[in-house]
Enzyme design. Sequence first.
Site, PDB file in Angstrom:
ATOM      1  N   GLU A  34       0.859  -1.179   0.000  1.00  0.00           N
ATOM      2  CA  GLU A  34       0.000   0.000   0.000  1.00  0.00           C
ATOM      3  C   GLU A  34       0.899   1.234   0.000  1.00  0.00           C
ATOM      4  O   GLU A  34       1.800   1.344   0.830  1.00  0.00           O
ATOM      5  CB  GLU A  34      -0.913   0.024   1.232  1.00  0.00           C
ATOM      6  N   ARG A 259       5.747 -13.543   9.360  1.00  0.00           N
ATOM      7  CA  ARG A 259       6.326 -12.234   9.086  1.00  0.00           C
ATOM      8  C   ARG A 259       7.651 -12.088   9.832  1.00  0.00           C
ATOM      9  O   ARG A 259       7.942 -12.838  10.767  1.00  0.00           O
ATOM     10  CB  ARG A 259       5.360 -11.119   9.501  1.00  0.00           C
ATOM     11  N   LYS A 269       3.932   0.964  10.017  1.00  0.00           N
ATOM     12  CA  LYS A 269       3.953   2.221   9.277  1.00  0.00           C
ATOM     13  C   LYS A 269       3.384   3.364  10.119  1.00  0.00           C
ATOM     14  O   LYS A 269       3.874   4.493  10.072  1.00  0.00           O
ATOM     15  CB  LYS A 269       3.166   2.083   7.977  1.00  0.00           C
TER      16      LYS A 269
END
Length: 553
Positions: A34, A259, A269
């Site tokens: 994104e 992850r 983020k």
Amino acid sequence: MEENKISSNFIHDFIDKDLEDGVYSRIQTRFPPEPNGHLHIGHAKAICINFGVKEKYSGVCNLRFDDTNPTKEDTQYVDGIMSDISWLGFKWDNVYFASDYFDFLFDCAVKLIKKGKAFVCDLTPQEQREYRGTLTEPGRESPFRNRSVEENLNLFERMAKGEFPEESRVLRAKIDMKSSNLNMRDPVIYRIIYATHHRTGDKWCIYPMYDFAHPLSDACEGVTHSLCSLEFENHRPLYDWFVNECIDGEKPRQIEFARMNLNYTLTSKRKCLKLVEDGIVNGWDDPRMATLCGMRRRGYPSEAVREFCEKIGVSKAYSVIDFALLESCVRNVLNEKAPRAMVVLDPIKLIIDNYPADKTEEIEIEYHPSHPEYGGRKVLFSKELYIERSDFMAEPIKKYFRLYPGNEVRLFKAYFVKCTSYEKDSLGNVTAVHCTYDPETFGGDSPDGRKVKGTIHWVSANENVKAQMRLYDRLFLVPNPSDEEGVGSFEENVNPNSLKTVEAVCEKSLEKSKPEDKFQFMRNGYFCTDKDSSGDMLIFNRTVPLRDSFKIK
């Protein structure tokens, strides 16, 4: 195919089985960030996995920007993401945006409405949360769930025309409010947002949710294997539901991997943005950040980041990786490739009293002991030199082998010198050290066989370049700085000594260094020329010390 260069893992095992069973005749992946921030070290793992599959199977890997939320996305992040992937050494086959599929996604939503599988809901966001239920209690059906197909089509068209305010209506999938998987409890698939999109402008005022846009974009694009991190495992039934309801023919398969969790860093983020906005760091590319642009600016080689991702491997098991492993990979690459140079931090004068005042010598020094092809340079030697303040002690501690009154050391590639005296200022600080040299020891060896235990580097006082050294350390004092782990706010755990600035003098050869040039500064570590450098002042970022010396005091 160069399969021997890419370690096999459980994802490759799944793909091998799919190829063997004839489920797919070709392999295609995608990396779908994104564009609402810069990529971090966790993204590097996902990039290596997706592009690694492409390389192993001679397939296709596209870059697709998930730009379904116009309030957070920006073209600067698009450009930054593309730069980061290229820096890592990967090439995408095509660049797409989720917004490329907005018309297709709208048609898929209409298809679900016509099948009786989607409805327009007027519940407020708070009411939707209340109706959703909990992990132990089933949800309740919306009172608007049984609207007719005609009414839902009419309301959805009017949503798209901008007739309703934000949060007044959403389009939801009609699945199962009693499902044990909360993601399947009639999830929202479209919401109203009045904001200008970075690519489509004001064409749309309704935008698809990620869980709706992502699987259908994969399918539309021809992705065979949608590789994502483990937090999306519970979303897989919804991924499959949307694909099965809307797509005919070949369908993508979602596979999850663990992850990356790297200690002493933040990869959220939202939290990275807060560090920037609060001035704790100097932008997304601050060398203390775990962003790829920050690591690049700090001097991390892209090969080291890829080596790190290869070493940690691909698994489904949760684990926390020690930051020292990343630094070790950085040292391995830089030790092999970085040219050497002499730089003196926190300099003081060394005056060789018996060296002729009008004499200078050019000493030939190679750039790298293992790479003669790098060539060498000539460094000026003169009566007055600079040495590091830490290389002299008036009253030496035990096992101190550098300069102190009466002690003899080797000047790198030059002569033996013996300390005779030193000077102080009015505050008691040493300003100069006096010594004598043995002219018979040029090159660093004594013809009479005497030995010295200390070797120190130096820079000529007559020919040098001034510089500023930014000595970076880990940004946080605790292994897990997240404020969700019971260790206080992540901002409270910032290391106050994560950046120290030290003045330095450098050998003349560094004068023409360019941003991102990497060096090993003798005895001080690996450094990278910073973009803030100017003709008046070179600035170098310490990438890593020569050894792992991080300790919390």
